[in-house]
Design a protein around this motif. Sequence first.
Motif, PDB file in Angstrom:
ATOM      1  N   CYS A 201      26.213 -51.028  31.041  1.00 45.59           N
ATOM      2  CA  CYS A 201      27.378 -52.196  31.061  1.00 45.59           C
ATOM      3  C   CYS A 201      28.110 -51.572  32.383  1.00 45.59           C
ATOM      4  N   ILE A 202      28.365 -52.648  33.229  1.00 46.38           N
ATOM      5  CA  ILE A 202      28.871 -52.335  34.573  1.00 46.38           C
ATOM      6  C   ILE A 202      29.784 -53.430  34.760  1.00 46.38           C
ATOM      7  N   VAL A 203      31.339 -53.164  35.099  1.00 40.35           N
ATOM      8  CA  VAL A 203      32.161 -53.917  35.416  1.00 40.35           C
ATOM      9  C   VAL A 203      32.784 -53.419  36.845  1.00 40.35           C
ATOM     10  N   CYS A 204      32.672 -54.425  37.968  1.00 39.57           N
ATOM     11  CA  CYS A 204      32.943 -54.115  39.384  1.00 39.57           C
ATOM     12  C   CYS A 204      33.536 -55.248  39.982  1.00 39.57           C
ATOM     13  N   GLY A 205      34.200 -54.928  41.153  1.00 36.60           N
ATOM     14  CA  GLY A 205      34.702 -55.959  42.095  1.00 36.60           C
ATOM     15  C   GLY A 205      34.099 -55.787  43.313  1.00 36.60           C
ATOM     16  N   GLN A 206      34.243 -56.944  44.044  1.00 42.13           N
ATOM     17  CA  GLN A 206      33.630 -56.978  45.378  1.00 42.13           C
ATOM     18  C   GLN A 206      34.605 -56.031  46.325  1.00 42.13           C
ATOM     19  N   GLY A 207      33.493 -55.284  47.025  1.00 40.48           N
ATOM     20  CA  GLY A 207      33.850 -54.151  47.938  1.00 40.48           C
ATOM     21  C   GLY A 207      33.560 -52.841  47.235  1.00 40.48           C
ATOM     22  N   GLY A 208      33.415 -53.041  45.892  1.00 46.34           N
ATOM     23  CA  GLY A 208      33.498 -51.658  44.968  1.00 46.34           C
ATOM     24  C   GLY A 208      31.870 -51.084  45.268  1.00 46.34           C
ATOM     25  N   ASN A 209      31.876 -49.747  45.001  1.00 45.82           N
ATOM     26  CA  ASN A 209      30.666 -49.212  45.019  1.00 45.82           C
ATOM     27  C   ASN A 209      29.794 -49.526  44.061  1.00 45.82           C
ATOM     28  N   GLN A 210      30.140 -50.147  42.747  1.00 47.33           N
ATOM     29  CA  GLN A 210      29.017 -50.581  41.570  1.00 47.33           C
ATOM     30  C   GLN A 210      28.715 -51.827  42.229  1.00 47.33           C
ATOM     31  N   ALA A 211      29.060 -52.518  43.179  1.00 47.63           N
ATOM     32  CA  ALA A 211      28.404 -53.602  43.624  1.00 47.63           C
ATOM     33  C   ALA A 211      27.056 -53.645  44.102  1.00 47.63           C
ATOM     34  N   ARG A 212      26.717 -52.317  44.307  1.00 47.98           N
ATOM     35  CA  ARG A 212      25.391 -52.046  44.832  1.00 47.98           C
ATOM     36  C   ARG A 212      24.354 -52.687  43.926  1.00 47.98           C
ATOM     37  N   PHE A 213      24.733 -52.645  42.568  1.00 49.11           N
ATOM     38  CA  PHE A 213      23.699 -53.061  41.812  1.00 49.11           C
ATOM     39  C   PHE A 213      23.292 -54.548  41.689  1.00 49.11           C
TER      40      PHE A 213
END
Length: 250
Positions: A201-213
């Motif tokens: 489970c991932i929570v991320c924001g625009q521009g963050g590195n987790q957005a790659r998923f």
Amino acid sequence: FADANSPSIASSFDQEAAAVLMARIAVFKAEVDDSPDVLRWLDRMLICLCQKYTDYMKEDPVSFRLTDYFSIYPQFMFHLWRSQFLQVFSNSHDETAFYRHILNEEDLNNSLIMIQPTLMSYTFDVGPQPVLLDGALIKPDVILLLDTFFHILIFHSETVAQWRKAGYQDQDGYENFKELLENPVADAQDLLVDCFPIPRCIVCGQGGNQARFLLPKLNPLTIHMSTLMIGTAQAAGAGQAIFTDVSLQV
């Protein structure tokens, strides 16, 4: 057995089952053949199907028409082509083996989610609704919930991420914003109830590195055209990936 030219073949075509079967065959071939060869084989199989069961005029792309029996099959092949089952560059051998094993073991519905993930959109104006995997959905005031079977990702777009970081959800008068943040979390929890193996489970924001998923799962044409995603110094500094895949709309 039906005759090769019988209309009952087209009317009996199960797009979802065919997509999962092709995915499993492609995974099997990927174990013994080079990845480019498998991708070319997938392309050839799709071309052969379209030649036999679609209406078109030679050298006139606009005339191309798919019947309802085959209307969503090409998009399954498009997402399979770009999936972690065949595009293994960013995964370890163990991860690739794990993904392929799960694809071969799960049922039809779960296998389809692996091939073409589901995406839910949350906004102030409209309640939660399923949407297409399209980069045009990344607007400043939207939250997206992506289910790939292996990952469940909650994506906060630019304005939502800034408001959340500023703590607006804890202030009086922003109850609707707090509810907007809570809705995808509750839905994600519901998805986790019956999942095995448990997805990350991932929570991320625009521009963050987790957005790659999220970004590799979206239609690349709209990502290319969005100045919010690439083509600016801000985007470059945020480490946004640039994808060169052909668009599903082409």
